[in-house]
Design a protein around this motif. Structure first.
Motif, PDB file in Angstrom:
ATOM      1  N   THR A   1       0.931  -1.143  -0.351  1.00  0.00           N
ATOM      2  CA  THR A   1       0.168  -0.354  -0.011  1.00  0.00           C
ATOM      3  C   THR A   1       0.976   1.306  -0.519  1.00  0.00           C
ATOM      4  OG1 THR A   1      -1.730  -1.350   1.155  1.00  0.00           O
ATOM      5  CG2 THR A   1      -1.837   0.986   1.103  1.00  0.00           C
ATOM      6  N   ILE A   2       2.069   1.235   1.163  1.00  0.00           N
ATOM      7  CA  ILE A   2       3.125   2.274   0.731  1.00  0.00           C
ATOM      8  C   ILE A   2       3.669   2.543  -0.384  1.00  0.00           C
ATOM      9  CG2 ILE A   2       4.610   3.424   1.817  1.00  0.00           C
ATOM     10  CD1 ILE A   2       3.814   2.159   4.917  1.00  0.00           C
ATOM     11  N   THR A   3       4.539   1.632  -0.781  1.00  0.00           N
ATOM     12  CA  THR A   3       5.196   1.225  -1.889  1.00  0.00           C
ATOM     13  C   THR A   3       4.809   1.779  -3.282  1.00  0.00           C
ATOM     14  OG1 THR A   3       5.728  -1.129  -2.214  1.00  0.00           O
ATOM     15  CG2 THR A   3       7.115  -0.100  -0.286  1.00  0.00           C
ATOM     16  N   GLN A   4       3.727   1.577  -4.123  1.00  0.00           N
ATOM     17  CA  GLN A   4       2.739   1.587  -5.196  1.00  0.00           C
ATOM     18  C   GLN A   4       3.044   2.821  -5.175  1.00  0.00           C
ATOM     19  OE1 GLN A   4      -1.665   2.044  -4.578  1.00  0.00           O
ATOM     20  NE2 GLN A   4      -1.934   2.059  -2.531  1.00  0.00           N
ATOM     21  N   HIS A   5       3.459   4.137  -4.669  1.00  0.00           N
ATOM     22  CA  HIS A   5       2.624   5.415  -4.156  1.00  0.00           C
ATOM     23  C   HIS A   5       4.867   5.997  -5.102  1.00  0.00           C
ATOM     24  CE1 HIS A   5      -1.138   6.439  -3.282  1.00  0.00           C
ATOM     25  NE2 HIS A   5      -0.680   5.318  -2.063  1.00  0.00           N
ATOM     26  N   PRO A   6       4.414   6.529  -6.018  1.00  0.00           N
ATOM     27  CA  PRO A   6       6.658   6.981  -6.367  1.00  0.00           C
ATOM     28  C   PRO A   6       6.711   7.500  -5.827  1.00  0.00           C
ATOM     29  CG  PRO A   6       4.260   7.384  -8.140  1.00  0.00           C
ATOM     30  CD  PRO A   6       3.695   7.101  -7.449  1.00  0.00           C
ATOM     31  N   GLY A   7       7.964   7.273  -5.271  1.00  0.00           N
ATOM     32  CA  GLY A   7       8.613   8.271  -4.347  1.00  0.00           C
ATOM     33  C   GLY A   7       8.677   7.947  -2.889  1.00  0.00           C
ATOM     34  N   SER A   8       8.197   6.681  -2.375  1.00  0.00           N
ATOM     35  CA  SER A   8       7.800   6.360  -1.505  1.00  0.00           C
ATOM     36  C   SER A   8       9.035   6.326  -0.604  1.00  0.00           C
ATOM     37  CB  SER A   8       6.668   5.268  -1.009  1.00  0.00           C
ATOM     38  OG  SER A   8       7.609   4.104  -1.907  1.00  0.00           O
ATOM     39  N   SER A   9      10.096   5.941  -1.490  1.00  0.00           N
ATOM     40  CA  SER A   9      11.844   5.013  -1.199  1.00  0.00           C
ATOM     41  C   SER A   9      12.501   6.108   0.070  1.00  0.00           C
ATOM     42  CB  SER A   9      12.745   4.722  -1.764  1.00  0.00           C
ATOM     43  OG  SER A   9      13.029   5.807  -2.898  1.00  0.00           O
ATOM     44  N   SER A  10      11.865   7.798  -0.552  1.00  0.00           N
ATOM     45  CA  SER A  10      12.294   8.372   0.463  1.00  0.00           C
ATOM     46  C   SER A  10      11.741   8.336   2.105  1.00  0.00           C
ATOM     47  CB  SER A  10      11.998   9.924  -0.245  1.00  0.00           C
ATOM     48  OG  SER A  10      11.167  10.134  -0.195  1.00  0.00           O
ATOM     49  N   VAL A  11      10.915   7.658   2.352  1.00  0.00           N
ATOM     50  CA  VAL A  11      10.254   7.847   3.529  1.00  0.00           C
ATOM     51  C   VAL A  11      10.720   6.020   3.608  1.00  0.00           C
ATOM     52  CG1 VAL A  11       8.261   7.923   4.992  1.00  0.00           C
ATOM     53  CG2 VAL A  11       8.810   9.598   3.416  1.00  0.00           C
ATOM     54  N   PHE A  12      10.063   5.263   3.067  1.00  0.00           N
ATOM     55  CA  PHE A  12      10.175   4.193   3.078  1.00  0.00           C
ATOM     56  C   PHE A  12      11.136   3.221   3.027  1.00  0.00           C
ATOM     57  CE2 PHE A  12       8.559  -0.395   2.205  1.00  0.00           C
ATOM     58  CZ  PHE A  12       7.792  -0.672   3.717  1.00  0.00           C
ATOM     59  N   LEU A  13      12.014   2.477   4.490  1.00  0.00           N
ATOM     60  CA  LEU A  13      12.853   2.036   3.421  1.00  0.00           C
ATOM     61  C   LEU A  13      13.367   0.364   3.714  1.00  0.00           C
ATOM     62  CD1 LEU A  13      15.296   3.543   7.397  1.00  0.00           C
ATOM     63  CD2 LEU A  13      14.647   4.097   4.873  1.00  0.00           C
ATOM     64  N   GLY A  14      11.913  -0.614   4.122  1.00  0.00           N
ATOM     65  CA  GLY A  14      11.824  -1.698   4.397  1.00  0.00           C
ATOM     66  C   GLY A  14      10.621  -1.896   5.993  1.00  0.00           C
ATOM     67  N   GLY A  15      11.557  -3.796   5.001  1.00  0.00           N
ATOM     68  CA  GLY A  15      10.877  -4.174   6.654  1.00  0.00           C
ATOM     69  C   GLY A  15      10.431  -5.519   6.391  1.00  0.00           C
TER      70      GLY A  15
END
Lengths: 415, 415
Positions: free
Chosen positions: A288-302
């Protein structure tokens, strides 16, 4: 201005696919100020398509047809449209070029049926399809507009957004429509209605309020029609301000964006990072989070820890905790959240552990029991939810509620 | 025997909800041997509902109406049906008892509008609704059957399964309908069509072949109508065998199941486990797998390593590899796959690293470049894909191709 949507394809009528195209198109057309009179699904059958076209012509000004434009012989839409308009086919050079490019890119041999995809109706304006081989068509005929689009959703969406909607807007002088959305979470639609009933009752007749509830969030959409955009916008803005003041605790953002997107923007602006530890949602939160472009600047993984072994080895949950309290417990979910925060070095973390179902429920933890925790360096907040029996809904509700918990903590920490 | 489905409700026509009821009903009716001629969505509007009923009566023998049976004043379905059949309303005592029970259970006051929900058409057989307040109705009129059902999915489903389908089967002697699906991957629909054109041209008139393509997979569906099921099944089986022989390399399974579900079943039967290491798909692969009940017997979990730091710390990818070859490279993706396999102790692992877009592309690695690796204890197989510019499609295509690569290796290893 009335429109009708005709979807063509046996796969809808035998229930093999759910027609999601129509709802999406209806939304976009509504936003542009066009009302949908009817949605009709018919089979790949010449006579039936002709009947549907004739009836739609009687009822609507704009007829949008999707589906039935593929290369194989079960697709008879184009032939039938030619018959309906009493016209012939022409080869569109640009569409052919596009087909050729796609085939050469995938190093696939170009067959005669593929070349034929570049055929369009003689009386149509070609809508070039940048995402596939089947071009769309725009046909003006006896004061009505007909649009034919491929049925593959992202091809249809592209053509609607880039070609169809702009052409409709420039062809017709539609009234100015302005929508303003307030995204709320943590309050039901009837509670909101109660809170703001006086505001709603006092709305002028050209401004409407719609409640759009969806699994834990409710969108309030103010829609107005007018001839002057400036005046309309300031009217709606004033009403929106009153509503937001009244239900301030539940307002996420005043925009028609997804909850997770508004969180990503909020965190990016403040240079904050996020990691996750998912059990029963199995990747749905991350997705849900990573479907958005640019999410990698906030979301590191898990970590996706479906098995208990991985909860221990990846997140450092103690064996003893799982043994004593179970994987679906406040203790485990808090250790998961702290584990993600520590191991993956983020500012915030979210953890979810529950029983999505349909199996796996026990007496004191029935299907639908879900624990969610949100953590930062200073605290962990956890909450238990009791959802229903349906796996898909349980997963979706878990994701939404995790995001709501994160957003609340973010706002507390970083107003 | 032809049926038509009419769904009533403005929420469908403004695109607020996706009509999932129709697909479900179509499936159930098809299984019972009833073909769906048309699905029509109309608004809560008297005249329009009457027109839809009249047209459906011309086309079909069975008309099923859903929606518009709620307590609020905008629901005019029942009144309009009474007008259509030139009949009146009667209060159904059993339905009223049911309404009263539900209200007393939730300790809600019983209003006049709620009592009215127990009204049914004078000419109808009441279909008692065990899951809600609005009863269904079964009406036989001029040699046609009309069924009115509530629009709430689980209420509709209950009445279809317990009341409507059994009544239809006992009323009509239906022809047998039989569908057989072949799931293929790695070949386009036009290539398949070319490969099997002689088989398709030789199909008897009562058997049809449909191509249902979706991002990397194509379903071939053979559908036949007959009076003798045994004969029909053996006819279709013989045709299917010929098709499967012709395109053997691309056939995943002869069943109408999702690709990942057929993999889960295949692995579960052989007691095999799976873990994942996802970068650009950001959880979409895991989510695709875990949406299925029972997936936990195969899927242990995995790492979502959006950041390079997590690729190193979670999966043991070497810093040097990322520095020298980049995160999107055969070297990195193979180390990710091996890392997941080793760290998470599974029999198979899948790793994906790519540039989903829309940003992040560089000259020799444009947006859409994706590396996928599948590993077991003995080998790692990796492949580079070059997809397009659209993030969502790149993610979906990556997931599909990862699953295809896994399935091929599984079949090699465990035939």
């Amino acid at each position: 201005m009335l429109a009708e949507i005709i979807t063509i394809g046996d796969e809808i009528l035998i229930g093999q696919i759910v027609d999601t195209n129509s709802a999406w198109m209806a939304q976009k057309l509504n936003e542009a100020g066009i009302r949908i009179k009817q949605i009709t699904s018919v089979s790949d059958d010449r006579e039936h398509i002709l009947q549907a076209l004739n009836l739609a012509t009687e009822r609507a000004d704009l007829v949008i047809i999707t589906g039935g434009l593929g290369p194989t012989k079960d697709d008879i839409t184009k032939k039938t449209l030619a018959e309906f308009f009493k016209t012939t086919m022409r080869l569109d050079e640009e569409a052919l070029e596009n087909v050729k490019n796609i085939f050469s890119k995938y190093k696939a041999p170009l067959l005669e049926v593929n070349v034929q995809q570049a055929n369009v109706l003689e009386n149509s304006v070609t809508l070039q399809n940048k995402n596939g081989t089947a071009p769309g068509m725009w046909i003006e005929h006896n004061n009505k507009i007909y649009v034919s689009l491929p049925g593959v959703p992202f091809e249809m969406m592209y053509l609607m957004e880039e070609e169809v909607i702009p052409r409709i807007i420039s062809t017709y002088s539609l009234p100015i429509i302005y929508h303003h959305t307030i995204l709320t979470a943590g309050i039901g639609e009837s509670m909101i209605a109660e809170e703001i009933s006086d505001i709603e009752d006092g709305l002028p007749s050209h401004i409407k309020l719609a409640y759009l509830p969806k699994l834990g969030v409710v969108r309030l959409r103010l829609s107005g029609y007018a001839s002057d955009k400036e005046i309309l916008m300031s009217e709606i803005s004033a009403i929106s301000k009153k509503i937001v003041e009244r239900i301030a605790d539940y307002v996420i953002i005043e925009a028609d964006v997804a909850l997770e997107k508004s969180i990503l923007d909020y965190m990016q602006l403040r240079n904050l990072t996020l990691t996750v530890a998912e059990s029963c949602t199995g990747g749905a939160l991350s997705q849900t989070i990573t479907q958005h472009p640019g999410s990698s600047s906030v979301f590191l993984g898990g970590a996706i820890t479906y098995s208990n072994t991985l909860k221990v080895s990846m997140l450092g949950v103690s064996n003893q905790t799982i043994l004593q309290f179970g994987a679906v417990s406040v203790q485990t979910v808090e250790e998961m959240a702290k584990g993600a925060l520590t191991a993956y070095h983020s500012d915030y973390s979210l953890a979810i552990s529950g029983i999505a179902g349909p199996d796996g429920g026990v007496e004191n933890k029935p299907v639908g029991t879900v624990w969610i925790a949100v953590a930062n360096a200073n605290k962990v907040i956890s909450r238990k939810f009791q959802f229903g029996n349906r796996r898909k809904q349980n997963i979706e509700r878990s994701v939404t509620n995790a995001l709501i918990m994160l957003f609340k903590l973010l706002k507390q920490d970083n107003p």
